[in-house]
Design a protein around this motif. Structure first.
Motif, short mmCIF file in Angstrom:
data_model
loop_
_atom_site.label_atom_id
_atom_site.label_comp_id
_atom_site.label_asym_id
_atom_site.label_seq_id
_atom_site.Cartn_x
_atom_site.Cartn_y
_atom_site.Cartn_z
N GLY A 122 0.85 -1.28 0.01
CA GLY A 122 0.01 0.08 -0.08
C GLY A 122 0.66 1.27 0.05
O GLY A 122 0.54 2.30 -0.51
N ASP A 123 1.80 1.28 0.71
CA ASP A 123 2.99 2.32 0.75
C ASP A 123 3.52 2.62 -0.71
O ASP A 123 3.47 3.90 -1.13
N ALA A 124 3.74 1.60 -1.50
CA ALA A 124 4.22 1.80 -2.71
C ALA A 124 3.19 2.37 -3.57
O ALA A 124 3.41 3.16 -4.45
N VAL A 125 2.15 1.70 -3.56
CA VAL A 125 1.00 2.39 -4.43
C VAL A 125 0.69 3.76 -4.06
O VAL A 125 0.38 4.57 -5.13
N GLN A 126 0.68 4.17 -2.87
CA GLN A 126 0.39 5.81 -2.42
C GLN A 126 1.39 6.55 -3.02
O GLN A 126 1.09 7.53 -3.59
N GLU A 127 2.53 6.02 -3.27
CA GLU A 127 3.59 6.62 -3.74
C GLU A 127 3.77 6.89 -5.05
O GLU A 127 3.88 8.06 -5.86
N VAL A 128 3.25 5.67 -5.99
CA VAL A 128 3.01 6.02 -7.11
C VAL A 128 2.09 6.88 -7.69
O VAL A 128 2.02 7.84 -8.47
N ASP A 129 0.71 7.07 -6.76
CA ASP A 129 -0.31 7.72 -6.97
C ASP A 129 0.11 8.98 -6.96
O ASP A 129 -0.29 10.09 -7.44
N TRP A 130 0.68 9.42 -5.76
CA TRP A 130 1.37 10.89 -5.56
C TRP A 130 2.11 11.43 -6.68
O TRP A 130 2.42 12.59 -7.03
N SER A 131 3.04 10.35 -7.03
CA SER A 131 3.98 10.83 -8.23
C SER A 131 3.14 10.93 -9.63
O SER A 131 3.58 12.05 -10.15
N VAL A 132 2.25 10.18 -9.80
CA VAL A 132 1.57 10.52 -11.07
C VAL A 132 0.95 11.80 -11.02
O VAL A 132 0.46 12.72 -11.89
N GLY A 133 0.39 12.25 -9.82
CA GLY A 133 -0.54 13.55 -9.24
C GLY A 133 0.66 14.71 -9.65
O GLY A 133 0.22 15.62 -10.10
N ARG A 134 2.04 14.51 -9.33
CA ARG A 134 2.68 15.61 -9.57
C ARG A 134 3.27 15.73 -11.09
O ARG A 134 3.19 16.92 -11.67
#
Length: 202
Positions: free
Chosen positions: A78-90
């Protein structure tokens, strides 16, 4: 729950043919890729560009940066998925900042379903049967998001498509011509994306 370090994870990080880090610190990869993608957008903002960004995460071995480690209810996955989500948002934010969002198609998808033998580290297909390495729905049926403000209306579609179709669709949208000297398996999804037509796949 820290970054996993199985023996096969000690691989180099390379730029072209140059080793820039060995072993690669996998907990930094998601944000490094994001930084590179944003720089690529900035460098190519004045002309047409194609950016292919295959994040390493949430593939096993899993890792997340210290800012995301321990922040989800789903453990390291879940941590890794959240970081990808944040990154795509950027990345989407940068497209907006550069005035490119109205002229850029963004596709977010995956190449397969969850790696079920990895248990909690491999994701879930929910109610679907099977996963990675299978031809059951859980292995083949994956979500996709197509984002193009002003061109694609927010909606949910259950129509069938294939990742192979993005090639043909992109060539069509760019005003190009799909090669005729070979068999091309992709189909044009323009009608599905822009006019809510049925998918050309069956």
């Amino acid at each position: 729950d820290g970054p996993e370090k199985p023996p096969h994870a000690t691989v180099p990080l390379m730029r072209g043919e140059e080793v820039i880090e060995f072993p690669a610190d996998q907990s930094t990869l998601t944000q490094r890729y994001t930084k590179e993608a944003i720089q690529f957008i900035d460098d190519n903002a004045n002309g047409p560009f194609f950016l292919y960004l295959p994040y390493t995460m949430p593939h096993v071995p899993l890792a997340a940066s210290k800012n995301f480690l321990g922040t989800s209810r789903r453990g390291l996955y879940g941590d890794a998925v959240q970081e990808v989500d944040w990154s795509v948002g950027r990345i989407l934010d940068r497209l907006k900042e550069r005035g490119l969002s109205g002229n850029t198609l963004v596709i977010f998808s995956s190449d397969n379903g969850p790696w079920l033998t990895m248990k909690e580290r491999g994701g879930s297909a929910g109610l679907l049967y099977g996963g990675k390495f299978t031809t059951w729905e859980g292995g083949m049926r994956i979500p996709a998001i197509a984002w193009w403000p002003g061109r694609i209306a927010p909606d949910v579609s259950m129509e069938l498509a294939s990742t192979m179709d993005w090639f043909t669709t992109s060539v069509h949208l760019a005003g190009g011509e799909v090669p005729r000297d070979r068999v091309i398996d992709g189909l044009d999804l323009s009608g599905l994306l822009f006019r809510h037509e049925k998918s050309p796949r069956h």
